[in-house]
Design an enzyme around this catalytic site. Structure first.
Site, mmCIF file in Angstrom:
data_model
loop_
_atom_site.group_PDB
_atom_site.id
_atom_site.type_symbol
_atom_site.label_atom_id
_atom_site.label_comp_id
_atom_site.label_asym_id
_atom_site.label_seq_id
_atom_site.Cartn_x
_atom_site.Cartn_y
_atom_site.Cartn_z
ATOM 1 C CB CYS A 64 5.276 5.084 -3.640
ATOM 2 S SG CYS A 64 5.768 6.524 -2.681
ATOM 3 N N GLY A 119 0.864 -1.178 0.000
ATOM 4 C CA GLY A 119 0.000 0.000 0.000
ATOM 5 C C GLY A 119 0.892 1.216 0.000
HETATM 6 C C1 UGA Z 1 8.532 2.530 -2.234
HETATM 7 C C2 UGA Z 1 9.877 2.043 -2.820
HETATM 8 O O1 UGA Z 1 10.366 0.943 -2.045
HETATM 9 C C3 UGA Z 1 10.918 3.175 -2.797
HETATM 10 O O2 UGA Z 1 12.126 2.728 -3.407
HETATM 11 C C4 UGA Z 1 10.343 4.363 -3.574
HETATM 12 O O3 UGA Z 1 11.241 5.462 -3.560
HETATM 13 C C5 UGA Z 1 9.024 4.795 -2.944
HETATM 14 O O4 UGA Z 1 8.105 3.692 -2.970
HETATM 15 C C6 UGA Z 1 8.487 5.953 -3.743
HETATM 16 O O5 UGA Z 1 8.132 5.748 -4.904
HETATM 17 O O6 UGA Z 1 8.513 7.075 -3.253
HETATM 18 P P1 UGA Z 1 7.607 2.909 0.262
HETATM 19 O O7 UGA Z 1 6.282 3.174 -0.365
HETATM 20 O O8 UGA Z 1 8.113 3.815 1.330
HETATM 21 O O9 UGA Z 1 8.771 2.869 -0.865
HETATM 22 O O10 UGA Z 1 7.496 1.470 0.919
HETATM 23 P P2 UGA Z 1 8.101 0.013 0.680
HETATM 24 O O11 UGA Z 1 9.077 -0.284 1.732
HETATM 25 O O12 UGA Z 1 8.508 -0.188 -0.721
HETATM 26 O O13 UGA Z 1 6.800 -0.860 0.971
HETATM 27 C C7 UGA Z 1 5.642 -0.747 0.148
HETATM 28 C C8 UGA Z 1 4.571 -1.700 0.597
HETATM 29 O O14 UGA Z 1 4.934 -3.026 0.274
HETATM 30 C C9 UGA Z 1 4.259 -1.695 2.091
HETATM 31 O O15 UGA Z 1 2.866 -1.707 2.258
HETATM 32 C C10 UGA Z 1 4.890 -2.975 2.590
HETATM 33 O O16 UGA Z 1 4.208 -3.493 3.715
HETATM 34 C C11 UGA Z 1 4.726 -3.881 1.379
HETATM 35 N N1 UGA Z 1 5.704 -4.985 1.296
HETATM 36 C C12 UGA Z 1 7.027 -4.724 1.154
HETATM 37 C C13 UGA Z 1 5.262 -6.294 1.315
HETATM 38 O O17 UGA Z 1 4.045 -6.569 1.421
HETATM 39 N N2 UGA Z 1 6.163 -7.318 1.204
HETATM 40 C C14 UGA Z 1 7.497 -7.081 1.074
HETATM 41 O O18 UGA Z 1 8.259 -8.071 0.961
HETATM 42 C C15 UGA Z 1 7.939 -5.751 1.041
#
Ligand code: UGA
Length: 431
Positions: free
Chosen positions: A258, A255
């Site tokens: 981004c 979610g």
């Molecule tokens: C994401 C990208 O990881 C960044 O590199 C990018 O700069 C950013 O979007 C952006 O476009 O500004 P972010 O939205 O902060 O960063 O969060 P993430 O750590 O990527 O996680 C995104 C979602 O994926 C979260 O809801 C997290 O719970 C979920 N997730 C992540 C999973 O369900 N499984 C995983 O293995 C990893």
């Protein structure tokens, strides 16, 4: 160097503080007076570990200040555009209103030889469209996408995996390199591209990450009916160096502000370019992701003997991920609301996201801690994997709930520990 940062949300506030940390003289600009006032006093209007300290240090040293008046940045050599590009209401495409407004407002302020650096996530073609406005003012445009993660924003900005610089015939390149000298000299890889490639690098990276998460969540769907365990499957395939363990955490899915809007904007932009088939798989990525939320509600219903009506449900976590107070497109919050709409009495606890959740969803009940949220619950739903939930003792929770039922939506709790304490433990993608 003297520089401005236009837009002081997650991206801009962090970037401004990081540039001050690198030794530059930085002015952060935003149209939101309350935000500017807070930042000027060293207060961050959102939760981001380490950022408040960094902002305070540099506000106090005088290297960093904030204003709503763009004319104050006319003498800057570099201007970073860090405004948001949310999903357009009623459409898949990105809303470029803020980017267009920021560049439009900057142009009359630009001194000859200045560089405008776009950092916002934009559809491919945006930089080429904006460049003539900037060059007419005697300045140059560089497109420099940002890859910071919420929760690690400071670290990711000061020590990024790579720096991508999209330029037109090399214009502005030396000046942006000087701005990042402190980062580049430490060996951070630099990739110099044209505008279109730089814009696409960003959406391709987020699309790949979203695809990896949905891949493992698709495997979770199969595991659920086959009686297999997706966490062991992810562990086993991740040892293959070509696959890797990162972003293979199965659960409620992605979610935030981004990944969801970026893959949708990419689908929309590819359609405009006539290559919709090339990214049509991203629709499946989105669908798999959204199905996890529905499956979580179904699991909650199953452990409540087929109906949530009249049941009490304790919810642990509403942020879209841990170490963030962001609830934009939060899978956890959506599950909490759906469970409530199914007739259950819901009580929520989150270490940081409750103020935002209360503003957005005032009809939900919020509790001061995890135990209070779970008091008298028929089922506990673990929806955001904050560290404090991992250390919850099954016996402590057992003392307050009505029924010992827990569903782990993030696959980080230890099933053996909970079952040994007499809990019915269910999880997404595990037997
Ligand atoms: C994401 C990208 O990881 C960044 O590199 C990018 O700069 C950013 O979007 C952006 O476009 O500004 P972010 O939205 O902060 O960063 O969060 P993430 O750590 O990527 O996680 C995104 C979602 O994926 C979260 O809801 C997290 O719970 C979920 N997730 C992540 C999973 O369900 N499984 C995983 O293995 C990893």
């Amino acid at each position: 160097m003297r520089m401005s940062v236009v837009g002081t949300g997650y991206l801009g506030a962090t970037h401004a503080a990081a540039m001050a940390e690198l030794g530059h003289e930085v002015v952060g600009v935003d149209v939101d007076e309350r935000k500017i006032e807070a930042l000027s006093q060293g207060t961050i209007p959102f939760y981001e570990p380490g950022l408040a300290e960094l902002v305070r240090t540099h506000v106090e040293s005088g290297a960093l200040r904030f204003t709503t008046d763009l004319s104050e940045v006319a003498d800057a050599e570099l201007h970073f555009v860090c405004v948001g590009t949310p999903q357009k209401a009623g459409e898949l495409a990105a809303d470029l209103t803020y980017v267009d407004a920021a560049v439009g407002a900057l142009v009359p302020q630009l001194r000859p030889g200045a560089v405008v650096v776009g950092k916002s996530t934009v559809p491919v073609g945006t930089a080429a469209r904006l460049a003539p406005l900037v060059t007419r003012a005697g300045a140059d445009l560089v497109w420099n996408p940002e890859f910071l993660r919420e929760g690690f924003a400071v670290e990711d900005t000061l020590r990024p995996d790579r720096i991508v610089l999209g330029v037109d015939g090399g214009r502005g390149l030396e000046r942006i390199r000087s701005a990042y000298a402190g980062i580049l000299e430490s060996g951070t890889p630099e990739v110099v591209t044209d505008f279109a490639t730089a814009e696409l690098v960003k959406v391709a990276a987020n699309s790949f990450l979203a695809t990896k998460i949905s891949f493992i969540n698709a495997m979770a769907e199969v595991c659920e009916v086959a009686g297999a365990d997706v966490t062991l499957l992810a562990k086993a395939i991740g040892y293959d160096k070509r696959i890797g363990h990162g972003f293979l955490q199965a659960g409620l899915g992605f979610g935030g502000g981004c990944l969801p809007k970026d893959i949708r904007a990419f689908i929309a932009r590819a359609g405009e370019l006539g290559v919709d088939q090339a990214v049509s798989f991203l629709k499946n990525v989105d669908e798999i992701n959204l199905r996890r939320r529905a499956r979580m509600v179904d699991l909650a219903r199953e452990v409540c003997d087929g109906s949530l009506a009249g049941r009490r449900v304790g919810i642990l976590g509403v942020a879209f991920k841990p170490d963030s107070d962001d609830i934009r497109d939060s899978p956890a919050l959506e599950v909490a609301l759906t469970v409530q709409r199914s007739g259950a009495a819901v009580r929520v606890y989150d270490p940081e996201a409750m103020p935002n959740a209360k503003d957005a969803c005032p009809t939900v009940a919020y509790s001061p801690n995890a135990l209070e949220a779970c008091r008298d619950a028929d089922v506990v739903l673990h929806l955001t994997e904050w560290a404090e939930f991992r250390s919850l003792q099954p016996a402590d929770l057992a003392a307050v709930v009505s029924e010992r039922n827990i569903v782990d939506g993030r696959n980080v709790l230890d099933p053996a520990r909970w079952r040994a304490a007499g809990w019915q433990f269910r999880a997404l993608g595990r037997p």
